[in-house]
Design a protein around this motif. Structure first.
Motif, PDB file in Angstrom:
ATOM      1  N   TYR A   1       0.657  -1.272   0.122  1.00  0.00           N
ATOM      2  CA  TYR A   1      -0.109  -0.032   0.061  1.00  0.00           C
ATOM      3  C   TYR A   1       0.991   1.253   0.195  1.00  0.00           C
ATOM      4  O   TYR A   1       0.625   2.108  -0.824  1.00  0.00           O
ATOM      5  N   LEU A   2       1.949   1.210   0.759  1.00  0.00           N
ATOM      6  CA  LEU A   2       2.964   2.406   0.806  1.00  0.00           C
ATOM      7  C   LEU A   2       3.564   2.624  -0.369  1.00  0.00           C
ATOM      8  O   LEU A   2       3.456   3.913  -0.874  1.00  0.00           O
ATOM      9  N   ARG A   3       3.851   1.594  -1.110  1.00  0.00           N
ATOM     10  CA  ARG A   3       4.580   1.692  -2.277  1.00  0.00           C
ATOM     11  C   ARG A   3       3.576   2.147  -3.582  1.00  0.00           C
ATOM     12  O   ARG A   3       4.257   2.531  -4.355  1.00  0.00           O
ATOM     13  N   GLU A   4       2.611   1.789  -3.534  1.00  0.00           N
ATOM     14  CA  GLU A   4       1.473   1.858  -4.607  1.00  0.00           C
ATOM     15  C   GLU A   4       1.025   3.503  -4.363  1.00  0.00           C
ATOM     16  O   GLU A   4       0.424   3.823  -5.321  1.00  0.00           O
ATOM     17  N   ASN A   5       1.364   4.097  -3.327  1.00  0.00           N
ATOM     18  CA  ASN A   5       0.605   5.591  -2.877  1.00  0.00           C
ATOM     19  C   ASN A   5       1.884   6.202  -2.575  1.00  0.00           C
ATOM     20  O   ASN A   5       2.004   6.802  -1.727  1.00  0.00           O
ATOM     21  N   SER A   6       3.217   6.387  -3.588  1.00  0.00           N
ATOM     22  CA  SER A   6       4.173   6.886  -3.369  1.00  0.00           C
ATOM     23  C   SER A   6       3.944   8.351  -3.320  1.00  0.00           C
ATOM     24  O   SER A   6       4.853   9.358  -3.119  1.00  0.00           O
ATOM     25  N   ARG A   7       2.870   8.789  -3.829  1.00  0.00           N
ATOM     26  CA  ARG A   7       2.666  10.496  -3.997  1.00  0.00           C
ATOM     27  C   ARG A   7       2.157  10.827  -2.492  1.00  0.00           C
ATOM     28  O   ARG A   7       2.346  12.141  -2.358  1.00  0.00           O
ATOM     29  N   LYS A   8       1.733   9.905  -1.557  1.00  0.00           N
ATOM     30  CA  LYS A   8       1.247  10.259  -0.443  1.00  0.00           C
ATOM     31  C   LYS A   8       2.300   9.702   0.475  1.00  0.00           C
ATOM     32  O   LYS A   8       2.421  10.446   1.943  1.00  0.00           O
ATOM     33  N   PHE A   9       3.139   8.997   0.365  1.00  0.00           N
ATOM     34  CA  PHE A   9       3.922   8.243   1.476  1.00  0.00           C
ATOM     35  C   PHE A   9       5.623   8.134   0.963  1.00  0.00           C
ATOM     36  O   PHE A   9       5.602   7.546  -0.376  1.00  0.00           O
ATOM     37  N   GLU A  10       6.526   8.652   1.586  1.00  0.00           N
ATOM     38  CA  GLU A  10       7.883   8.599   1.477  1.00  0.00           C
ATOM     39  C   GLU A  10       8.490   7.184   2.448  1.00  0.00           C
ATOM     40  O   GLU A  10       8.329   7.738   3.574  1.00  0.00           O
ATOM     41  N   SER A  11       8.711   6.330   1.705  1.00  0.00           N
ATOM     42  CA  SER A  11       9.221   5.144   2.723  1.00  0.00           C
ATOM     43  C   SER A  11      10.448   4.735   2.533  1.00  0.00           C
ATOM     44  O   SER A  11      10.961   4.457   1.399  1.00  0.00           O
ATOM     45  N   GLU A  12      10.916   4.263   3.535  1.00  0.00           N
ATOM     46  CA  GLU A  12      12.381   3.674   3.518  1.00  0.00           C
ATOM     47  C   GLU A  12      12.410   2.267   4.527  1.00  0.00           C
ATOM     48  O   GLU A  12      12.176   2.438   5.589  1.00  0.00           O
ATOM     49  N   HIS A  13      12.751   1.136   3.924  1.00  0.00           N
ATOM     50  CA  HIS A  13      13.164  -0.118   4.812  1.00  0.00           C
ATOM     51  C   HIS A  13      14.623   0.318   5.439  1.00  0.00           C
ATOM     52  O   HIS A  13      15.441   0.692   4.787  1.00  0.00           O
ATOM     53  N   MET A  14      14.650  -0.012   6.716  1.00  0.00           N
ATOM     54  CA  MET A  14      15.894   0.107   7.523  1.00  0.00           C
ATOM     55  C   MET A  14      16.058  -1.188   8.322  1.00  0.00           C
ATOM     56  O   MET A  14      15.132  -1.838   8.893  1.00  0.00           O
ATOM     57  N   LYS A  15      17.085  -1.894   8.009  1.00  0.00           N
ATOM     58  CA  LYS A  15      17.472  -3.155   8.644  1.00  0.00           C
ATOM     59  C   LYS A  15      17.856  -3.131  10.031  1.00  0.00           C
ATOM     60  O   LYS A  15      19.176  -3.216  10.703  1.00  0.00           O
ATOM     61  N   THR A  16      17.010  -2.412  11.136  1.00  0.00           N
ATOM     62  CA  THR A  16      17.118  -2.302  12.599  1.00  0.00           C
ATOM     63  C   THR A  16      16.052  -3.319  13.239  1.00  0.00           C
ATOM     64  O   THR A  16      15.030  -3.296  12.868  1.00  0.00           O
ATOM     65  N   GLY A  17      16.732  -3.860  14.375  1.00  0.00           N
ATOM     66  CA  GLY A  17      15.925  -4.711  14.974  1.00  0.00           C
ATOM     67  C   GLY A  17      15.731  -6.239  14.266  1.00  0.00           C
ATOM     68  O   GLY A  17      16.343  -6.440  13.256  1.00  0.00           O
ATOM     69  N   LYS A  18      15.095  -7.113  15.037  1.00  0.00           N
ATOM     70  CA  LYS A  18      15.244  -8.484  14.391  1.00  0.00           C
ATOM     71  C   LYS A  18      14.350  -8.654  13.047  1.00  0.00           C
ATOM     72  O   LYS A  18      14.637  -9.370  12.318  1.00  0.00           O
ATOM     73  N   GLY A  19      13.184  -7.892  12.885  1.00  0.00           N
ATOM     74  CA  GLY A  19      12.421  -8.151  11.965  1.00  0.00           C
ATOM     75  C   GLY A  19      12.658  -6.780  10.876  1.00  0.00           C
ATOM     76  O   GLY A  19      11.588  -6.625   9.927  1.00  0.00           O
ATOM     77  N   GLY A  20      13.382  -5.857  11.375  1.00  0.00           N
ATOM     78  CA  GLY A  20      13.418  -4.742  10.280  1.00  0.00           C
ATOM     79  C   GLY A  20      12.326  -3.622  10.609  1.00  0.00           C
ATOM     80  O   GLY A  20      11.389  -4.195  11.107  1.00  0.00           O
ATOM     81  N   ILE A  21      12.669  -2.547  10.238  1.00  0.00           N
ATOM     82  CA  ILE A  21      11.577  -1.502  10.459  1.00  0.00           C
ATOM     83  C   ILE A  21      11.241  -0.670   8.942  1.00  0.00           C
ATOM     84  O   ILE A  21      12.280  -0.710   7.965  1.00  0.00           O
ATOM     85  N   GLU A  22      10.249  -0.321   8.721  1.00  0.00           N
ATOM     86  CA  GLU A  22       9.665   0.550   7.565  1.00  0.00           C
ATOM     87  C   GLU A  22       9.782   2.184   8.279  1.00  0.00           C
ATOM     88  O   GLU A  22       8.723   2.127   8.929  1.00  0.00           O
ATOM     89  N   LEU A  23      10.320   3.092   7.944  1.00  0.00           N
ATOM     90  CA  LEU A  23      10.290   4.559   8.108  1.00  0.00           C
ATOM     91  C   LEU A  23       9.674   5.191   7.246  1.00  0.00           C
ATOM     92  O   LEU A  23       9.836   5.281   6.034  1.00  0.00           O
ATOM     93  N   THR A  24       8.447   5.758   7.355  1.00  0.00           N
ATOM     94  CA  THR A  24       7.280   6.290   6.369  1.00  0.00           C
ATOM     95  C   THR A  24       7.102   7.724   6.714  1.00  0.00           C
ATOM     96  O   THR A  24       6.539   8.012   7.945  1.00  0.00           O
ATOM     97  N   LYS A  25       7.171   8.647   5.844  1.00  0.00           N
ATOM     98  CA  LYS A  25       6.879   9.887   6.164  1.00  0.00           C
ATOM     99  C   LYS A  25       5.526  10.503   5.452  1.00  0.00           C
ATOM    100  O   LYS A  25       5.616   9.746   4.324  1.00  0.00           O
ATOM    101  N   TYR A  26       4.486  10.884   5.953  1.00  0.00           N
ATOM    102  CA  TYR A  26       3.276  11.073   5.217  1.00  0.00           C
ATOM    103  C   TYR A  26       3.291  12.353   4.668  1.00  0.00           C
ATOM    104  O   TYR A  26       3.624  13.410   5.239  1.00  0.00           O
ATOM    105  N   LEU A  27       3.176  12.669   3.327  1.00  0.00           N
ATOM    106  CA  LEU A  27       3.375  13.769   2.406  1.00  0.00           C
ATOM    107  C   LEU A  27       2.091  14.449   2.296  1.00  0.00           C
ATOM    108  O   LEU A  27       1.993  15.579   1.560  1.00  0.00           O
ATOM    109  N   GLY A  28       0.991  13.744   2.627  1.00  0.00           N
ATOM    110  CA  GLY A  28      -0.217  14.462   2.825  1.00  0.00           C
ATOM    111  C   GLY A  28      -1.028  13.787   1.473  1.00  0.00           C
ATOM    112  O   GLY A  28      -0.792  13.160   0.868  1.00  0.00           O
TER     113      GLY A  28
END
Length: 205
Positions: free
Chosen positions: A176-203
């Motif tokens: 969903y985040l990747r399909e809506n890249s005009r609304k969400f700027e998202s980055e996968h970070m290999k932090t923690g055991k299961g990884g994290i996704e840090l996303t900024k809501y662009l509006g």
């Protein structure tokens, strides 16, 4: 030893606690009640990263899906104390809520936390507008429904921090985040055991 140190020390026994749930998984999928005694917390590096992010962004309206015993909430509250903010956090299991509330009182942050017991689709439905930060750290299958439910209440520039982003149950949210890249700027970070996704809501697109 402070409250956070005590909780992390107790959480170190999670592997032993989780072993008791494994026999049940032969016949069915894992359920939240199977991990009612386990913390399943973010690690200290994650907590400190979130704390620094909240401070730098001046985040005040903070929402958490998946309280567990409150380790992550303590990091959120420490930042909220600095920014003049508050936290709304949701936990499904009553026994976890009771213990988390005691932990908040022991840590002196209960005044900053609105702990809501029950299914997040109910407890967070009435959340106020103007969310600055959303932490998704509960049952993976609800990540996308929770986000979609509160999306229109996010402030432009709000951050969404998704824990265990590498788990299969998180894939609908990531798609969903990747399909809506005009609304969400998202980055996968290999932090923690299961990884994290840090996303900024662009509006709204």
């Amino acid at each position: 030893m402070n409250t956070l140190d005590l909780l992390y020390e107790d959480a170190s026994s999670d592997k032993r606690r989780l072993l008791t749930a494994f026999p049940k998984l032969i016949f069915r999928d894992l359920k939240p009640s199977d991990v009612r005694k386990a913390y399943l917390p973010i690690n200290r590096d994650q907590g400190e990263f979130i704390y620094d992010l909240l401070i730098s962004e001046g985040s005040k309206h903070i929402v958490e899906f998946g309280t567990s015993f409150g380790i992550s909430t303590l990091f959120l509250a420490a930042a909220a104390r600095q920014t003049g903010g508050h936290i709304v956090t949701s936990e499904l299991l009553p026994e976890k809520c009771a213990i988390a509330q005691k932990n908040f009182e022991c840590a002196g942050i209960a005044d900053l936390v609105d702990l809501r017991e029950g299914n997040a689709m109910d407890t967070l439905a009435s959340i106020d507008d103007g969310i600055d930060f959303l932490l998704l750290d509960g049952w993976n299958d609800l990540y996308l429904p929770v986000l979609q439910m509160v999306e229109h209440k996010l402030n432009k520039g709000a951050y969404i921090y998704t824990d265990n982003a590498s788990f299969p149950g998180t894939e609908p949210l990531l798609s969903y985040l990747r399909e809506n890249s005009r609304k969400f700027e998202s980055e996968h970070m290999k932090t923690g055991k299961g990884g994290i996704e840090l996303t900024k809501y662009l509006g709204r697109a």
